[in-house]
Design an enzyme around this catalytic site. Structure first.
Site, PDB file in Angstrom:
ATOM      1  N   CYS A 136       0.835  -1.206   0.000  1.00  0.00           N
ATOM      2  CA  CYS A 136       0.000   0.000   0.000  1.00  0.00           C
ATOM      3  C   CYS A 136       0.864   1.248   0.000  1.00  0.00           C
ATOM      4  O   CYS A 136       1.370   1.661   1.045  1.00  0.00           O
ATOM      5  CB  CYS A 136      -0.942   0.004   1.205  1.00  0.00           C
ATOM      6  SG  CYS A 136      -2.030   1.445   1.272  1.00  0.00           S
ATOM      7  N   CYS A 139      -0.500   4.077   2.115  1.00  0.00           N
ATOM      8  CA  CYS A 139      -0.296   3.875   3.553  1.00  0.00           C
ATOM      9  C   CYS A 139       1.136   4.174   3.974  1.00  0.00           C
ATOM     10  O   CYS A 139       1.379   4.814   4.997  1.00  0.00           O
ATOM     11  CB  CYS A 139      -0.626   2.436   3.943  1.00  0.00           C
ATOM     12  SG  CYS A 139      -2.250   1.841   3.413  1.00  0.00           S
ATOM     13  N   ASP A 140       2.099   3.685   3.188  1.00  0.00           N
ATOM     14  CA  ASP A 140       3.485   3.674   3.643  1.00  0.00           C
ATOM     15  C   ASP A 140       4.439   4.551   2.852  1.00  0.00           C
ATOM     16  O   ASP A 140       5.615   4.688   3.229  1.00  0.00           O
ATOM     17  CB  ASP A 140       4.010   2.228   3.617  1.00  0.00           C
ATOM     18  CG  ASP A 140       3.210   1.307   4.515  1.00  0.00           C
ATOM     19  OD1 ASP A 140       2.747   1.782   5.571  1.00  0.00           O
ATOM     20  OD2 ASP A 140       3.044   0.123   4.171  1.00  0.00           O
TER      21      ASP A 140
END
Length: 313
Positions: A136, A139-140
């Site tokens: 992701c 997300c990261d």
């Protein structure tokens, strides 16, 4: 084995399942929640989460899920470690069976079983999970500002991830096993126009390397041909963008699913094709797949359950 009755059964945990449990418990519905094969969902495999509201300093994924779980328990949700392995939605109340043989008779069901990211199957992927390997970028990606990363895939998702990361990272490699991109023409052009995205066509990943954290990838170009060439790239992050598989195997033939296996929602709420069965989180969302959106649909599903029960008393 035992047979139990409940107004609401929640299948699966994660942001969607736990949030549904919070709202259903506060509505005095007294839900039973089975956490499934991965209690807490995908976030338990990530490191720090910085984009979930309420945590200005960030929070570890596992801790975030533990906080949500505790909140659901505080309001009286019956949270159980176990797996639902059989469902019968042919008539209400619905009948489901847990892996310990317990039969649950439920007036309503919320499916929150999530989706699992597809991986290449390399042993190194698990070794560096949360230490450089991610599924992701949204997300990261923030953790890789000014660094070098690679994205695996050739479709729209991979191109979107590469473009997103190009705004953060110094260099982005897009590893594509074919000699072309499957993404839309617009997405292809955007990728090609980015100076810091380098597309590696006809390339496969053989492995990853590093000490404590990911340091690079072993690649092969034109594998199995007379032009085969093996080489390494130094990278700090390795992002999988080859799709997700919704965890819906036990619902095949029981609920309407789309071509990818995601649960099809019947209308503007979280209703499925079976009245009284609702879906929340990534199991019904192939687009956003974020913790906050999953939590939001968990809230919606619980409110839908409350309304449904009031109408069908």
């Amino acid at each position: 084995m035992a047979t139990e009755n409940t107004k609401c059964l929640i299948i699966g945990s994660g942001p969607a399942g736990y949030t549904a449990a919070i709202y259903a418990s506060r509505a005095n519905i007294s839900p039973i929640l089975y956490e499934g094969i991965q209690p807490g969902g995908q976030l338990t495999t990530t490191s720090e989460v910085e984009n979930f509201p309420g945590y200005p300093e960030g929070v570890m994924g596992a801790q975030l899920m533990e906080d949500l779980r505790k909140q659901a328990s505080r309001f009286g949700a019956d949270i159980r470690t176990g797996i639902i392995n059989e469902v019968d939605f042919t008539q209400r109340p619905f009948t489901v069976t847990a892996d310990d043989g317990t039969t649950i008779v439920a007036e309503t069901v919320i499916v929150a079983t999530g989706a699992s990211a597809k991986y290449l199957g390399l042993p190194d992927e698990q070794r560096f999970a949360g230490l450089g390997v991610s599924a992701c970028a949204t997300c990261d990606g923030f953790f890789y500002r000014g660094r070098t990363v690679a994205v695996v895939g050739g479709g729209d998702t991979a191109c979107e991830e590469a473009l997103y990361l190009s705004g953060l990272a110094k260099q982005v490699y897009l590893i594509v096993r074919k000699d072309f991109l499957r993404a839309s023409k617009v997405m292809q052009q955007r990728v090609m126009d980015k100076d810091n995205i380098k597309v590696l066509f006809n390339t496969n990943t053989l492995g990853l390397f590093g000490n404590e954290f990911l340091e690079g990838a072993h690649l092969v170009e034109f594998a199995g041909t007379d032009k085969e060439r093996k080489f390494d790239v130094n990278i700090d992050g390795f992002f999988l963008a080859i799709g997700h598989k919704p965890n819906t195997d036990i619902f095949k033939g029981k609920l309407d699913l789309d071509e990818q296996g995601y649960i099809v929602l019947a209308g503007k709420d979280q209703s499925t094709s079976v009245p009284g069965v609702f879906a929340a989180g990534d199991v019904a969302d192939s687009h956003y797949q974020q913790a906050i959106t999953a939590a939001g649909t968990g809230c919606r599903a619980a409110l839908d359950v409350e309304h449904f029960l009031m109408e069908h008393q």
